[in-house]
Design an enzyme around this catalytic site. Structure first.
Site, PDB file in Angstrom:
ATOM      1  N   LEU B  73       0.594  -1.122  -0.110  1.00 49.36           N
ATOM      2  CA  LEU B  73       0.081  -0.136   0.111  1.00 49.36           C
ATOM      3  C   LEU B  73       0.656   1.515   0.176  1.00 49.36           C
ATOM      4  CD1 LEU B  73      -2.803  -1.169   2.302  1.00 49.36           C
ATOM      5  CD2 LEU B  73      -3.188  -0.592  -0.470  1.00 49.36           C
ATOM      6  N   ASN B 104       7.127  -3.641   4.045  1.00 51.86           N
ATOM      7  CA  ASN B 104       8.245  -2.284   3.414  1.00 51.86           C
ATOM      8  C   ASN B 104       8.335  -1.102   2.825  1.00 51.86           C
ATOM      9  OD1 ASN B 104       6.889  -3.560   1.357  1.00 51.86           O
ATOM     10  ND2 ASN B 104       8.810  -3.978   0.231  1.00 51.86           N
ATOM     11  N   ASP B 161       8.928  -9.141   2.745  1.00 44.58           N
ATOM     12  CA  ASP B 161       8.712  -8.943   2.002  1.00 44.58           C
ATOM     13  C   ASP B 161       9.878  -7.617   0.756  1.00 44.58           C
ATOM     14  OD1 ASP B 161       7.600 -10.320  -0.676  1.00 44.58           O
ATOM     15  OD2 ASP B 161       6.708  -8.676  -0.581  1.00 44.58           O
ATOM     16  N   HIS B 241       4.299 -15.523  -3.799  1.00 47.11           N
ATOM     17  CA  HIS B 241       4.176 -15.369  -5.037  1.00 47.11           C
ATOM     18  C   HIS B 241       5.159 -16.676  -5.820  1.00 47.11           C
ATOM     19  CE1 HIS B 241       7.842 -13.217  -3.382  1.00 47.11           C
ATOM     20  NE2 HIS B 241       7.144 -11.676  -3.724  1.00 47.11           N
ATOM     21  N   ASP B 314       0.416  -9.788  -4.892  1.00 50.51           N
ATOM     22  CA  ASP B 314       1.303  -8.865  -5.185  1.00 50.51           C
ATOM     23  C   ASP B 314       1.380  -7.322  -5.699  1.00 50.51           C
ATOM     24  OD1 ASP B 314       4.244  -8.368  -4.524  1.00 50.51           O
ATOM     25  OD2 ASP B 314       4.494  -9.737  -5.612  1.00 50.51           O
TER      26      ASP B 314
END
Ligand SMILES: [Zn+2]
Lengths: 313, 433
Positions: B73, B104, B161, B241, B314
């Site tokens: 986001l 992140n 991630d 993923h 993702d």
């Protein structure tokens, strides 16, 4: 049908985009321009009033000089911009630079850049023609063309020849353009190097992979050695330059396995004693200086053909 | 969240609720944020005459709210790409009632204060937001982040991630310590020494384009390490993923042995191949990279046989600043919230997934893996509901994208199937048209 052919490329981004006919046409045009360089007054007015910008993001003396001489002999106005990648890192992107240049209405931008595909990015965003003077590890089309010209001039043909390319195929844009160009012209292209320097899927570009230098050179009409980059340290590709020279260097002994009239080539600058024994590089079979001379003629032809293409002006 | 009426009536839709073993035409009454009544179509009911806000959903599918367990986001720090509000608005438009957002950001969500900030922003959002906290401080891979404090602030899982936990000892310790706080670890599995200079999948195409390749073992090696450690310390791990045939195969074998592993893939890994890179199209650049036809086939097999538990997007917004540059310089990632439903429905039409299976992958399993509410339309359940029109065709044009960023390889694709109504806790957060 032959005389209906018109050269119709706005940009020269890679040999991949050119047909066999295009390549032959460029080589014939280059051949006719070669004579200009032997005249006492080495200048024709063909591109008078045209602006050529040389935009180099990587240091280069030879290629840039060759392009510059070509443009000047055609009477174009030339400007050199050495944009170091460090200044690009300060915030100005390639497209910012391109937009600034576009505001000056150049006709042709000759670009060298460390990122593969950057000439295409430029071409997609500006009106000028773009010539790729080497992008990353992708292509170096004018070098590929001058290599073709040099072989054709010395051998009278390319079709059916065996071309042996030795060295770091993975990181050589010259090798990529040569493999594409020589394959299109009907030659058999064989490559050899440490397996760490042979990229995945190189066969699909038209090359045959050989394990030893003896195998690749056997019966070859042309031996092309590539420059080994000493500075590559993060990726352990070879144990030492000494070992490289022993197993992949072009020595007198290995040249004897090739055809007696073999041509010795190198895109330069040579690490003598690594890629090639000094007396081979400077010997009678070497056409390395022809490559340099033909470079100017090929680049003159590219400038001329792009400007004279169908629909331009 | 936006206020609305206390009751809603969804009429004549097809309710697909595998947890209740329900797949039938029915009316759904939502009251006070809960599923109140479900009356099969044609039966007498007591509420059809009431003066309720109602939607006629003939031909539409009514599903438990979809949950995207892997989005970015960008808030705090990169609000020009996306915010919690704009991202959840895109989520609702894509049919998602909840998203789990990766840590992140700038700063990294490795502390209570960042978690609290995200959750505060989410109060103005259009979907539930489940923050994922960092495994290591600043996601630098050296020291453990404060799992307990972040859990108290509201994180539902942990991940570094964007990058792997490269140090195996740190991952082992994180897995062990996660037991004290009952938090799931989500792994971005990547062996960086093989991949770090790469820009796309390694193969004949990367060679032709002169781009450094990312070999598929870079993903698989780390998946095996992650699973082996998780099994050794008997803690669950979720693999994010996955994109390759061998990844599917490794996870399938680990599950057969009873190892505590779950996995997700994304719509782009079952829809596109490396060919989408074309002539240096940065909208097809992501990490892991798009792979080959054979990998796409294997991902579909993994979805079919249950090896892959969830479909996540993702969703990774980037502006033209990061994308309109040289390919090797361009940022990794594409947006995905608004294309997940149609691309997954394509697998239903292909016969790979049943509608039930689609609900498992997009709702039931993400809820179960994250340990959050959702996945069910049982009476009394929280009214997180997604209604999709499986037949609606539309062109996904850039000007219609709700997300702040437009970095999608699917722009101008003709898509079929779309979320038309997204209800979160009984409130309409998105309505088509
Ligand atoms: Zn990731």
């Amino acid at each position: 049908m032959e005389n209906e052919y018109r050269f119709n490329h706005k940009h020269i981004l890679g040999l991949e985009d050119l047909s066999l006919t295009d390549i032959e046409f460029i080589l014939n045009t280059a051949d006719s321009f070669k004579e200009i360089s032997t005249r006492p007054i080495k200048k024709v007015p063909t591109l008078r009033g045209k602006t050529v910008i040389h935009l180099f993001f990587e240091p280069s003396t030879r290629t840039r000089l060759s392009f510059e001489i070509a443009a000047k002999r055609m009477s174009a106005d030339t400007f050199n911009i050495s944009a170091s990648t460090s200044s690009a890192r300060k915030g100005e992107t390639l497209l910012d630079t391109a937009m600034n240049l576009a505001a000056m209405n150049p006709d042709i931008i000759v670009i060298r850049h460390s990122s593969s595909g950057s000439p295409r990015l430029l071409a997609n965003h500006i009106d000028a023609s773009v010539i790729n003077a080497g992008d990353g590890i992708h292509e170096h089309p004018s070098q590929g063309l001058l290599d073709l010209m040099t072989v054709k001039e010395n051998k009278g043909r390319i079709d059916g020849l065996k071309i042996a390319i030795l060295g770091d195929i993975s990181h050589s844009r010259v090798a990529h353009s040569d493999i594409i160009g020589f394959s299109k012209m009907g030659a058999e292209v064989c490559v050899c190097g440490p397996a760490t320097m042979l990229p995945v899927g190189i066969e699909e570009m038209g090359a045959t992979v050989c394990v030893s230098k003896e195998e690749v050179v056997e019966g070859a009409d042309v031996i092309m050695a590539l420059r080994i980059q000493k500075e590559r340290q993060t990726d352990p590709l070879i144990p030492s330059l000494r070992e490289y020279a022993i197993f992949f260097g072009v020595s007198k002994k290995v040249v004897e396995l090739a055809r007696p009239d073999v041509l010795i080539m190198h895109p330069g600058p040579i690490n003598r004693g690594v890629e090639m024994d000094p007396d081979i590089a400077d010997g009678s079979r070497s056409v390395i200086l022809d490559q340099v001379t033909n470079g100017v003629a090929v680049r003159m032809a590219l400038l001329y053909l792009i400007m004279g293409r169908e629909g331009n002006e | 969240m936006n206020g609305q009426a206390r009751s809603l009536l969804l009429k004549n839709g097809r309710i697909i609720d595998p947890l209740s073993k329900m797949d039938k035409q029915a009316d759904v009454l939502i009251s006070d944020g809960k599923i109140d009544q479900i009356i099969p179509t044609g039966t007498e009911n007591t509420f059809s005459d009431h003066d309720l806000p109602s939607f006629d959903l003939a031909g539409k599918w009514i599903l438990p709210g979809l949950i995207d367990m892997h989005v970015h986001l960008r808030e705090p720090g990169e609000e020009y790409k996306e915010t919690v509000v704009s991202g959840t608005k895109a989520a609702a438009a894509g049919g998602f009632t909840a998203v789990a957002c990766m840590p992140n950001t700038q700063p990294v969500n490795d502390s209570q204060s960042v978690t609290q900030l995200i959750l505060a922003k989410a109060r103005q959002g259009f979907a539930r937001v489940y923050p994922v906290g960092a495994i290591s401080k600043n996601s630098e891979g050296t020291e453990l982040a404060e799992f307990g404090e972040m859990k108290e602030a509201g994180v539902v899982a942990l991940s570094d991630d964007g990058r792997p936990v490269a140090n195996s000892q740190l991952l082992r310790r994180a897995l062990e310590y996660s037991a004290n706080h009952d938090l799931l670890l989500i792994s971005h599995s990547e062996e960086m020494s093989l991949s770090e200079n790469g820009a796309m999948n390694e193969g004949a195409l990367s060679t032709r384009l002169g781009l450094n390749g990312i070999p598929h073992p870079a993903e698989e090696i780390m998946i095996y390490r992650d699973m082996a450690l998780a099994n050794y310390v008997k803690r669950p791990i979720h693999i994010a993923h996955i994109s390759t045939r061998e990844s599917v195969s490794l996870i399938r074998r680990a599950k057969a042995k009873g190892w505590p592993v779950t996995a997700e893939t994304t719509p782009h890994y079952f829809t596109l191949t490396e060919e989408a890179v074309g002539q240096y199209n940065t909208r097809a650049k992501m990490n892991p990279p798009l792979r080959t036809n054979d990998d796409v086939k294997a991902i579909k097999e993994g979805l079919l046989d249950g090896t892959i538990d969830a479909i996540a997007t993702d969703h990774a917004p980037h502006s033209t600043l990061e994308k309109n540059v040289e390919f090797d310089q361009a940022a990794n990632g594409i947006i995905g919230l608004e294309t997940s439903v149609p691309l997954t429905l394509a697998l239903v039409r292909e016969g790979i997934l049943t509608p039930d299976k689609m609900v498992e992958l997009l709702s039931i399993h993400p809820a179960r893996i994250l340990g959050v509410t959702g996945g069910s339309l049982a009476i009394g359940a929280t009214a997180d509901v997604t209604v999709i029109d499986p037949e609606m065709e539309f062109i996904y044009s850039a000007d219609k994208i709700v997300s702040k960023s437009k970095n999608s390889p699917f722009i101008d694709w003709q898509l079929k199937g779309k979320a038309i109504l997204t209800i979160v806790g009984g409130r309409v957060m998105f309505q088509e048209g």
